[in-house]
Design a protein around this motif. Structure first.
Motif, PDB file in Angstrom:
ATOM      1  N   ALA A   1       0.852  -1.193   0.000  1.00 23.09           N
ATOM      2  CA  ALA A   1       0.000   0.000   0.000  1.00 23.09           C
ATOM      3  C   ALA A   1       0.887   1.242   0.000  1.00 23.09           C
TER       4      ALA A   1
ATOM      5  N   ILE B   1      -2.865  -1.639  -2.937  1.00 18.37           N
ATOM      6  CA  ILE B   1      -3.841  -0.862  -2.168  1.00 18.37           C
ATOM      7  C   ILE B   1      -3.380   0.593  -2.127  1.00 18.37           C
TER       8      ILE B   1
ATOM      9  N   GLY C   1      -2.957   3.731  -0.158  1.00 17.43           N
ATOM     10  CA  GLY C   1      -2.946   4.193   1.217  1.00 17.43           C
ATOM     11  C   GLY C   1      -3.224   5.678   1.287  1.00 17.43           C
TER      12      GLY C   1
ATOM     13  N   HIS D   1      -6.967   2.048   1.952  1.00 13.45           N
ATOM     14  CA  HIS D   1      -6.737   1.949   3.393  1.00 13.45           C
ATOM     15  C   HIS D   1      -6.325   3.340   3.868  1.00 13.45           C
TER      16      HIS D   1
END
Length: 344
Positions: A119, A146, A148, A177
């Protein structure tokens, strides 16, 4: 005489269910604590530490980052972790050095039997076009799994920060996230903002809030509203129990609470909660080893969650869910329908 050992039984169930999932870490900074900064920088406030990290990012080579990440992965494997997510710094200071090292480490992780996801950590924010270009370049490498987010890095412009993050997430089809509500203060309402933005951008079930500690500092009526909003938006959570146990003492009045994500309440609202280690032997957490059994022990002691089926789910299945890699055929130890019902 043999005594019943619920802790060992819990660890056995976690292993039987595939092993620990470390849903949140910072492996690129692992093992960067030194005798010098142990006596000095570790006492600084969070935002000052963000600036200090720049010194390391400027001087570290890609090989340095490779060593850090691979060492962390090796230790995680020894500690029973089979899947993990690490935020990796991406900004104008470090460029893509750490990210490229993480890409190489993915092959290493595969060789030792760990599903390693990457991420992006955007400590410089994304509202500035100059900083945002580094995030976009990172996404074009194919290394990032992902996106972040750190809304606090764009203080005062958190709405714009999240708008940019969601637009990029939709463009690249990535989960999000986001570090939110980290300061254990009722002044923070970032979890609410994240849930609202998730629905505004129609990105339900694709977003995870990391930490959300400040929720516990709010009155129960507000917490209940945020939980309902989180359920509507499909917002999931990651708790890192030891990461903020050192929350600073203040004289601000608030509901009595531990400096930890209010996981017990989240479970009662049927919200998905996973667990992570956060930092390992760096200026943020110099004594942290990244041992997920320690994190799980802190979680159950701080929240009075003693239901083993729930604890196993948090330590394993829910981590895979927030990673986007959950396989329903994998199986869950114990009764997956068990609900948390008692708070002492």
């Amino acid at each position: 005489m043999t005594h019943f050992d619920p802790w060992q039984l819990l660890l056995d169930k976690v292993a039987k269910n595939g092993g620990f999932v470390n849903a949140h870490a910072h492996f690129d900074r692992a093992y960067t604590i030194t005798e010098e900064n142990l006596d000095d920088v570790v006492y600084d406030q969070l935002h000052n530490k963000w600036l200090y990290v720049d010194k390391y990012k400027e001087s570290a080579t890609m090989n340095d980052y490779c060593k850090n990440i691979q060492a962390a992965l090796s230790d995680q494997q020894v500690m029973g972790v089979t899947s993990c997510v690490s935020f990796i710094d991406v900004d104008s200071v470090v460029g893509l050095k750490a990210l490229r090292a993480a890409g190489l480490a993915k092959k290493y992780a595969e060789g030792i039997g760990i599903d390693f996801r990457v991420a992006t950590q955007t400590l410089k924010g994304v509202v500035s076009p100059y900083e945002r270009i580094y995030l976009e370049m990172a996404l074009d490498t194919g290394v990032v799994d992902i996106i972040g987010s750190l809304p606090g890095a764009d203080a005062g412009m958190e709405d714009s920060h999240l708008d940019i993050i969601f637009e990029l997430a939709k463009r690249y089809n990535k989960r999000v996230h986001a570090h939110v509500d980290q300061l254990n203060s009722a002044e923070e309402k970032e979890t609410e903002l994240l849930a609202r933005k998730t629905m505004e951008h129609c990105y339900e079930d694709m977003v995870t809030a990391v930490h959300s500690i400040s929720l516990a500092a709010h009155p129960v009526r507000y917490r209940e509203e945020v939980y309902k909003m989180s359920k509507d938006s499909g917002l999931s959570f990651i708790t890192c129990p030891t990461a903020w146990i050192d929350s600073r003492r203040t004289e601000v009045m608030a509901p009595t609470h531990n400096a930890i994500t209010p996981v017990d309440e989240m479970i009662m609202h049927d919200l998905v909660v996973a667990i992570g280690s956060d930092n390992i032997h760096d200026i943020y957490k110099p004594y942290s080893t990244g041992d997920m059994s320690v994190e799980l022990k802190f979680l159950l002691e701080a929240t009075h969650i003693y239901d083993q089926d729930i604890l196993v789910k948090i330590a394993t299945e829910n981590g895979l869910r927030v990673m986007g890699s959950y396989d329903s055929k994998r199986g869950v130890a114990g009764d997956s329908k068990s609900k948390f019902t008692t708070i002492k």
